[in-house]
Design an enzyme around this catalytic site. Structure first.
Site, PDB file in Angstrom:
ATOM      1  N   ARG A   1       0.837  -1.112  -0.110  1.00 20.82           N
ATOM      2  CA  ARG A   1       0.130   0.001   0.181  1.00 20.82           C
ATOM      3  C   ARG A   1       0.855   1.189   0.175  1.00 20.82           C
ATOM      4  NH1 ARG A   1      -4.367   0.095   4.398  1.00 20.82           N
ATOM      5  NH2 ARG A   1      -2.788   0.184   5.971  1.00 20.82           N
TER       6      ARG A   1
ATOM      7  N   THR B   1      -1.415   7.462  -0.317  1.00 22.59           N
ATOM      8  CA  THR B   1      -2.687   7.207  -0.799  1.00 22.59           C
ATOM      9  C   THR B   1      -3.678   6.089  -0.280  1.00 22.59           C
ATOM     10  OG1 THR B   1      -1.870   6.044  -2.516  1.00 22.59           O
ATOM     11  CG2 THR B   1      -1.836   8.184  -3.143  1.00 22.59           C
TER      12      THR B   1
ATOM     13  N   ASP C   1       0.913  -3.939  12.132  1.00 22.02           N
ATOM     14  CA  ASP C   1       1.053  -4.405  10.688  1.00 22.02           C
ATOM     15  C   ASP C   1       1.433  -6.001  10.882  1.00 22.02           C
ATOM     16  OD1 ASP C   1       2.921  -4.840   8.759  1.00 22.02           O
ATOM     17  OD2 ASP C   1       2.887  -2.614   8.277  1.00 22.02           O
TER      18      ASP C   1
ATOM     19  N   ASP D   1       5.127  -6.870   9.521  1.00 20.83           N
ATOM     20  CA  ASP D   1       5.959  -6.575  10.353  1.00 20.83           C
ATOM     21  C   ASP D   1       5.940  -7.475  11.485  1.00 20.83           C
ATOM     22  OD1 ASP D   1       6.805  -4.357   8.830  1.00 20.83           O
ATOM     23  OD2 ASP D   1       6.101  -2.817  10.107  1.00 20.83           O
TER      24      ASP D   1
HETATM   25  C1  PRP Z   1      -1.090  -4.894   4.232  1.00 22.35           C
HETATM   26  C2  PRP Z   1      -1.805  -6.270   4.269  1.00 22.35           C
HETATM   27  C3  PRP Z   1      -2.850  -6.263   3.107  1.00 22.35           C
HETATM   28  C4  PRP Z   1      -3.030  -4.770   3.031  1.00 22.35           C
HETATM   29  C5  PRP Z   1      -4.346  -4.647   3.518  1.00 22.35           C
HETATM   30  O1  PRP Z   1       0.062  -4.998   3.410  1.00 22.35           O
HETATM   31  O2  PRP Z   1      -1.119  -7.536   4.372  1.00 22.35           O
HETATM   32  O3  PRP Z   1      -2.010  -6.836   1.783  1.00 22.35           O
HETATM   33  O4  PRP Z   1      -1.891  -4.204   3.827  1.00 22.35           O
HETATM   34  O5  PRP Z   1      -4.642  -3.329   3.166  1.00 22.35           O
HETATM   35  P1  PRP Z   1      -5.943  -2.538   2.320  1.00 22.35           P
HETATM   36  O6  PRP Z   1      -7.190  -3.529   2.291  1.00 22.35           O
HETATM   37  O7  PRP Z   1      -6.231  -1.196   2.473  1.00 22.35           O
HETATM   38  O8  PRP Z   1      -5.478  -2.830   0.866  1.00 22.35           O
HETATM   39  P2  PRP Z   1       1.003  -3.981   3.002  1.00 22.35           P
HETATM   40  O9  PRP Z   1       0.595  -3.051   1.866  1.00 22.35           O
HETATM   41  O10 PRP Z   1       1.428  -3.210   4.449  1.00 22.35           O
HETATM   42  O11 PRP Z   1       2.099  -4.508   2.548  1.00 22.35           O
HETATM   43  P3  PRP Z   1       3.092  -5.816   3.246  1.00 22.35           P
HETATM   44  O12 PRP Z   1       2.437  -7.078   3.767  1.00 22.35           O
HETATM   45  O13 PRP Z   1       4.178  -6.125   2.361  1.00 22.35           O
HETATM   46  O14 PRP Z   1       3.337  -5.418   4.687  1.00 22.35           O
HETATM   47  N1  URA Z   2      -2.230  -3.828   7.028  1.00 27.15           N
HETATM   48  C1  URA Z   2      -1.974  -4.208   8.083  1.00 27.15           C
HETATM   49  O1  URA Z   2      -0.969  -5.076   8.435  1.00 27.15           O
HETATM   50  N2  URA Z   2      -2.719  -3.746   9.176  1.00 27.15           N
HETATM   51  C2  URA Z   2      -3.717  -3.206   9.175  1.00 27.15           C
HETATM   52  O2  URA Z   2      -4.152  -2.547  10.327  1.00 27.15           O
HETATM   53  C3  URA Z   2      -4.094  -2.545   7.924  1.00 27.15           C
HETATM   54  C4  URA Z   2      -3.297  -2.976   6.958  1.00 27.15           C
END
Ligand code: PRP
Ligand code: URA
Length: 213
Positions: free
Chosen positions: A108, A112, A204, A207
């Protein structure tokens, strides 16, 4: 949130118990990873009770011969949304060890909140399989909607989506944009904060799974 025919929220004491530990900020990375897998296995058992291809076989028991259905080999493909979706793959493999794995890489944009796709590799023949798309967090719904759209553009016709925690905003968006996709969420949370994080959520997920910040 409105009721949607294609949304299934789990209401099971075992899942609630595990989600409570998952949320806790004191839960270690190792325990977090194990819990994500265990919750995924419980969810998979329920979400794949329909839609999976089966074949009839004849089995000889010590007493007689009977007909029995078995899950057809290679009938399910797991597609995690990277990174956090990776944490759910083993949880599905416990029940479907022969399932091939496709990967969709998305992150994400922090300003935005829109997802950016940076990787896609899917197994051959995925069009005919039951695709189980997995990501622990369904926040705004942008990542899930784009991943489902991408799978559809690749020809996938049978898609189910599983998330551990969902925000009402994201669940509604996916349910409305993809009414043909069943959405399984173990726990529906309250809302999103101004940074697009789920409340109360668990922080997160990527993480916490991989020890980054
Ligand atoms: C997180 C999560 C989803 C997304 C959800 O990933 O694992 O993929 O956010 O958010 P949304 O419904 O608003 O799209 P992130 O983009 O943080 O990436 P990551 O898994 O690499 O940490
Ligand atoms: N992605 C995450 O990992 N946690 C949240 O709360 C939202 C998006």
């Amino acid at each position: 949130m409105k009721n949607y025919d294609n949304v299934i929220i789990f209401d099971h004491p075992l899942i609630h118990h595990k989600v409570a530990i998952l949320r806790d900020e004191r839960t270690s990375m190792k325990e977090f990873r194990e819990l994500v897998e265990e919750i995924t296995t419980l969810m998979t058992y329920e979400s794949l009770k329909d839609g999976v291809l089966t074949t009839e076989v004849e089995v000889k028991t010590p007493l007689e011969t009977c007909k029995q259905t078995m899950v057809a080999d290679n009938s399910v493909v797991i597609v995690p949304i990277l990174r956090a979706g990776l944490g759910m793959v083993n949880g599905v493999h416990v029940l479907f060890p022969s399932a091939k794995v496709g990967h969709i890489g998305m992150y994400r944009n922090e300003e935005t909140l829109k997802p950016e796709t940076y990787y896609c590799k899917l197994p051959e023949g995925i069009e005919e399989k039951l695709v189980l798309l997995v990501d622990p967090m369904l926040a705004t719904g942008g990542s899930a909607c784009d991943a489902i759209q991408l799978l559809k553009e690749k020809g996938c016709k049978h898609i189910k989506f599983m998330a551990i925690i969902g925000a009402p905003e994201g669940v509604s968006k996916v349910a409305e944009e993809h009414p043909d996709v069943n959405i399984y969420v173990s726990t529906l949370d309250r809302c999103l904060n101004e940074n697009g994080y789920i409340l109360p959520g668990l922080g997160d997920a990527g993480d916490r799974l991989f020890g980054t910040k």
